[in-house]
Design an enzyme around this catalytic site. Sequence first.
Site, short mmCIF file in Angstrom:
data_model
loop_
_atom_site.label_atom_id
_atom_site.label_comp_id
_atom_site.label_asym_id
_atom_site.label_seq_id
_atom_site.Cartn_x
_atom_site.Cartn_y
_atom_site.Cartn_z
N HIS A 90 0.74 -1.08 0.16
CA HIS A 90 0.12 0.13 -0.09
C HIS A 90 0.56 1.60 0.19
CE1 HIS A 90 -4.45 -2.30 1.37
NE2 HIS A 90 -3.55 -1.99 0.00
N ASP A 92 0.76 4.04 1.99
CA ASP A 92 0.85 4.45 2.88
C ASP A 92 1.81 3.98 3.76
OD1 ASP A 92 -0.85 2.22 3.20
OD2 ASP A 92 -1.56 3.24 5.52
N HIS A 156 -5.08 -8.47 5.29
CA HIS A 156 -5.32 -6.89 4.86
C HIS A 156 -5.88 -7.25 3.96
CE1 HIS A 156 -4.59 -3.01 5.63
NE2 HIS A 156 -3.38 -2.86 4.53
N ASP A 178 0.47 -3.48 9.16
CA ASP A 178 -1.40 -3.56 9.37
C ASP A 178 -2.25 -5.06 9.23
OD1 ASP A 178 -0.76 -0.93 9.04
OD2 ASP A 178 -2.28 -0.50 6.38
N ASP A 210 -1.22 -2.15 14.97
CA ASP A 210 -1.92 -1.81 14.12
C ASP A 210 -2.85 -0.84 14.88
OD1 ASP A 210 -3.57 -0.05 12.45
OD2 ASP A 210 -3.70 -2.17 10.76
N HIS A 383 -8.34 -3.34 7.82
CA HIS A 383 -7.63 -3.39 9.29
C HIS A 383 -8.61 -4.20 10.93
CE1 HIS A 383 -4.05 -0.57 7.92
NE2 HIS A 383 -5.30 -0.10 7.48
ZN LIG Z 1 -1.18 1.28 6.28
ZN LIG Z 2 -1.69 -1.34 4.18
#
Ligand SMILES: [Zn+2]
Ligand SMILES: [Zn+2]
Length: 564
Positions: A90, A92, A156, A178, A210, A383
């Site tokens: 991802h 992020d 995830h 995550d 997370d 999440h």
């Molecule tokens: Zn993340």
């Molecule tokens: Zn992620």
Amino acid sequence: MKQPNNGAGKQRGAEKQRSEVKLRIIPLGGLGEVGKNMMAYEYNGSIMVVDAGLMFPDNDMLGIDYIIPDFNYLIQNRERVCGIVITHGHEDHTGAIHHLLEAVNAPIYATPLTRGLLEVKLARGGLLNQVKIHTVEADEMAEIGPFQVEFFHVCHSIPDSVGLGITTPAGLVVHTGDYKFDHTPVDNWPTDYAKLAEFAGRGVLALLADSTNADRPGWTPSERVIDPAFDEVFRTAKGRIIVASFASLISRMQQVANAAINHQRKLAFAGASMVENAKMARKLGYLDMPDDLMVSIDQGLKMKPRQVVLMSTGTQGEPTSIMGRLSTGTNRQFDLTPGDTVVLSSHPIPGNEESVFRTINRLIRRGAHVIYEKVAPVHVSGHASQEEMKLLLHLVRPKYFIPIHGELRHLHQHSLLAQQLGIEEERIAIIENGNVVEFSGGQMKVTERIPGGYVFVDGASVGEVGPAVMREREILANDGFMVVNLTLDRSSCRLREEPEIITRGFVHEPDAEDLLAGTRRIVVEAVNCTSNGRMKGDLEQSVKSYLYTRTKRRPMVFVTISQA
Ligand SMILES: [Zn+2]
Ligand SMILES: [Zn+2]
């Protein structure tokens, strides 16, 4: 066997020394915010970086493309960085990778799909040939400097995600990345509960987990619940279907593909990142799609509306994305047609809600039938929710707990959950970016704070746009500006002609005449009784306060003085 005394003494000395070596955990991003995740682990002079993500800007960060972590600490210690581990693909967690690699030369460790996504990204930035990437699989171990890193599978919203068991002589630290505890994930590969329990058996010094959904009770629904929702959409749609998602949401691509097969539609990807990621994921076997399912976007646009589904990016209301352009009728390749069904298969990233809903309104105004998370379960979170977080804590049984990946409210809530399970408050560290945590002799201590702020990326400029520029952009956007041009007589310092006043963005037509006349009066009076170089600053100040008393606005004011 006889052992020389001095040898044993030396060994004891070495052990003592080793136990005094501190393990430092340095959050550089992702703590106190959602996005731009980056964590540094430091032991005995070596630094291992976990993740290098970006964050999307808030609405008020004008002109900013994205934000990356302040990793000055890594730049200053670049020769000590021994590796970069990326937990999953991802943005992020990966979006700042090329910025990091420009500053720090260290090998990357990633699972096959994450590697594939990184390679697509690095190839675009021309960095692919300059970096060494090691492929690691879940269940494998890698020696990265003094860190023994065990990779374990987690569920995830993207396949091939891993968490990390990081062992140093200071102890075992578990870093989840995550995760969620989905028992029926799309790729049939659940989180490795056995490994988590095994870590507990060995004794876990600290757990970093997370916190994204720490304020959400219960369990996060399985990704499977999306299938019936998509089925319903495909069954009832009369015309074309356009599904918007993230380019890295590979499992969502799989679900759209499955629905397309079941309902005899062809699938076309729009946008370079989506096309490239899908191609790579198919090649590596993470996307299972028959060849005859796929058509190019050009072919898809020529087909009958009922026979095709398009997939594109732009779920966050980004004005330059395909979805953003469709909502304003400015997409070049294709436009909305009557009968189109648009599915937004994602959740607005905190801060983006406003622009996402604005985009939805525009799409509806332009005739599309829009389906989004609040209307039908076309998206579930990737999440863990509260019950999963509790299960994780019970499985891992850490001595210390550090909530990560979340705004302060999420970290705080995650800490409260842990306390409900009997972890004392003293054993929990709620820290934000830059707060250094040290472990030595089995004890945790929150120590100094290093910089951990925002670095703005604005076109080609990285870090050149600072808070001052952001403030100026905000003022310009909110209150506009006024320019006052004065021409003075060189000898008498008196005005030679009427001041010229230009305004943009703040005067309402009916008030304009009056306000400009007032400003002119102030300037003329001030010029006539001032005779030094401070005049420019003083004039700007008095015009500003005049405008504020009259309009309650604070536009930027510039005075230029020329002499003739
Ligand atoms: Zn993340
Ligand atoms: Zn992620």
